[in-house]
Design a protein around this motif. Structure first.
Motif, mmCIF file in Angstrom:
data_model
loop_
_atom_site.group_PDB
_atom_site.id
_atom_site.type_symbol
_atom_site.label_atom_id
_atom_site.label_comp_id
_atom_site.label_asym_id
_atom_site.label_seq_id
_atom_site.Cartn_x
_atom_site.Cartn_y
_atom_site.Cartn_z
ATOM 1 N N VAL A 194 0.847 -1.202 0.000
ATOM 2 C CA VAL A 194 0.000 0.000 0.000
ATOM 3 C C VAL A 194 0.877 1.246 0.000
ATOM 4 O O VAL A 194 0.605 2.228 -0.712
ATOM 5 C CB VAL A 194 -0.952 -0.001 1.215
ATOM 6 N N ALA A 195 1.952 1.223 0.814
ATOM 7 C CA ALA A 195 2.854 2.372 0.897
ATOM 8 C C ALA A 195 3.477 2.668 -0.458
ATOM 9 O O ALA A 195 3.567 3.834 -0.884
ATOM 10 C CB ALA A 195 3.940 2.101 1.939
ATOM 11 N N GLU A 196 3.904 1.603 -1.171
ATOM 12 C CA GLU A 196 4.515 1.798 -2.486
ATOM 13 C C GLU A 196 3.510 2.377 -3.464
ATOM 14 O O GLU A 196 3.817 3.300 -4.231
ATOM 15 C CB GLU A 196 5.046 0.463 -3.002
ATOM 16 N N ARG A 197 2.260 1.859 -3.437
ATOM 17 C CA ARG A 197 1.226 2.342 -4.353
ATOM 18 C C ARG A 197 0.868 3.801 -4.057
ATOM 19 O O ARG A 197 0.662 4.589 -4.987
ATOM 20 C CB ARG A 197 -0.021 1.458 -4.220
ATOM 21 N N ARG A 233 -4.476 10.735 3.714
ATOM 22 C CA ARG A 233 -5.342 9.656 4.186
ATOM 23 C C ARG A 233 -6.189 9.118 3.035
ATOM 24 O O ARG A 233 -6.380 7.909 2.891
ATOM 25 C CB ARG A 233 -6.228 10.142 5.331
ATOM 26 N N ALA A 234 -6.705 10.026 2.200
ATOM 27 C CA ALA A 234 -7.534 9.596 1.068
ATOM 28 C C ALA A 234 -6.705 8.791 0.071
ATOM 29 O O ALA A 234 -7.192 7.785 -0.485
ATOM 30 C CB ALA A 234 -8.142 10.822 0.387
ATOM 31 N N ARG A 235 -5.459 9.211 -0.172
ATOM 32 C CA ARG A 235 -4.606 8.494 -1.123
ATOM 33 C C ARG A 235 -4.269 7.093 -0.610
ATOM 34 O O ARG A 235 -4.298 6.114 -1.363
ATOM 35 C CB ARG A 235 -3.322 9.299 -1.362
ATOM 36 N N VAL A 236 -3.989 6.997 0.691
ATOM 37 C CA VAL A 236 -3.687 5.694 1.289
ATOM 38 C C VAL A 236 -4.912 4.785 1.243
ATOM 39 O O VAL A 236 -4.823 3.593 0.902
ATOM 40 C CB VAL A 236 -3.181 5.867 2.729
ATOM 41 N N SER A 237 -6.084 5.343 1.566
ATOM 42 C CA SER A 237 -7.319 4.550 1.554
ATOM 43 C C SER A 237 -7.621 4.036 0.160
ATOM 44 O O SER A 237 -8.042 2.882 -0.020
ATOM 45 C CB SER A 237 -8.482 5.389 2.078
ATOM 46 N N ALA A 238 -7.396 4.894 -0.843
ATOM 47 C CA ALA A 238 -7.654 4.481 -2.222
ATOM 48 C C ALA A 238 -6.704 3.356 -2.632
ATOM 49 O O ALA A 238 -7.117 2.376 -3.273
ATOM 50 C CB ALA A 238 -7.495 5.677 -3.162
#
Length: 334
Positions: free
Chosen positions: A9-12, A35-40
């Motif tokens: 997830v971190a890489e994405r 937060r939104a980018r990580v959730s996506a």
């Protein structure tokens, strides 16, 4: 197929693994865009947080314990609706942070319990409920004196880390509206010298605003009755017998006000034409009567968020004496 990890997830998302962990926990230290980018990224990869592993790693239960103090022998369905509404706002604020909520109803020494944090069941504890249950509050006062830390709504004394509505301001708002609408023969209905300090605060704000206009209100203490609604019905009868010319009433709580409304109707008085009426608490039941109850309404969303933030100690609020803003919600009775 291997399960995706927080590193994937971190890489994405283009962030660190620790940022992923904090973002998915709802940490206020992560901004909304990240937060939104990580959730996506997590959704795209089908990543689901392993709560058990996370709790072990962080030494956190990711749970808040909410103790609701009841009157001895009280059916849970009979609890003041205000506390159910407050419970709902606490649950929403807890969920928004990615935490769970453990709810414990307590009424007598046989089920008093305060060891949720010490036993590892919760990271923090909040206490709400009636302040008329003195043994319960004494139990929690002793628990706090022994080193237990928790946050509470209301409370009968200042030693607690407490939060309340801005009760005096609410009383002032009620008085100012009644005066502005031309009412002059005004009464306050509420318990006197009650362990529930909010009632005294509401009366004091109300009477001070009237005194500034040279008006001394009638003050009526509800007679003994099984519940606040019944007290309100009886108080309305007593008030009309002693002061038949009254043209406005401020009741210390919505449940009292709903009883007063019934008592006024029983006596043939029209509300608000003959007598205006304002309550306090903003409970939903007040919108379901005819006419709908005008009330002083605390900001319960703010209350829930502030209680959770204070309990978790990531807040700028004072650890004691925090006030939640209120507003006048005008409906049919005033």
């Amino acid at each position: 197929m291997l399960r995706p990890t927080s590193f994937d997830v971190a890489e994405r998302a283009g962030v660190s693994q620790s940022t992923v962990s904090r973002a998915l926990r709802g940490s206020p230290g992560v901004n909304a865009e990240t937060r939104a980018r990580v959730s996506a990224a997590a959704r795209e990869l089908g990543y689901v947080v392993d709560r058990h592993a996370s709790s072990l790693r962080l030494k956190s239960s990711e749970t808040i314990a909410l103790v609701t103090i009841c009157r001895p022998g009280e059916d849970r369905s009979a609890i003041n609706p205000f506390y159910f509404a407050l419970l709902g706002s606490i649950a929403a604020a807890t969920s928004a942070r990615g935490f769970n909520l453990l709810v414990s109803f307590q009424e007598s020494p046989g089920n008093f319990r305060a060891d949720f944090v010490a036993s590892g069941l919760a990271d923090a504890m909040i206490v709400i409920g009636t302040t008329s249950n003195r043994p319960a509050w004494q139990y929690f006062a002793e628990a706090q004196a022994s080193g237990l830390d928790f946050t509470c709504w209301g409370s009968p004394g200042d030693p607690f880390h407490w939060m309340r509505s801005d009760n005096e301001v609410g009383g002032q708002l009620a008085a100012e509206h009644l005066l502005a609408s031309g009412r002059r023969r005004i009464a306050f209905v509420g318990p006197q010298q009650s362990p529930q300090r909010q009632f005294d605060e509401r009366r004091d704000g109300f009477t001070a605003a009237l005194a500034a206009r040279g008006i001394a209100p009638v003050v009526i203490a509800p007679p003994p009755a099984p519940d606040r609604h019944a007290q309100g019905v009886a108080a309305a009868a007593d008030l009309l017998a002693a002061h038949p010319d009254v043209d406005a009433i401020f009741a210390a709580s919505d449940m009292l006000a709903l009883g007063v409304l019934q008592g006024l109707k029983d006596a043939g008085r029209r509300v608000p034409d003959d007598i205006a009426l304002i309550g306090f608490d903003g409970i939903r039941a007040g919108t379901l009567v005819d006419p709908a109850l005008s009330t002083i309404e605390p900001d319960l969303d703010a209350a829930g968020e502030a209680l959770v933030a204070m309990a978790l100690e990531d807040t700028g609020h004072s650890r004691s004496g925090t006030r939640i803003p209120v507003r006048l919600a005008l409906r049919g009775t005033a």
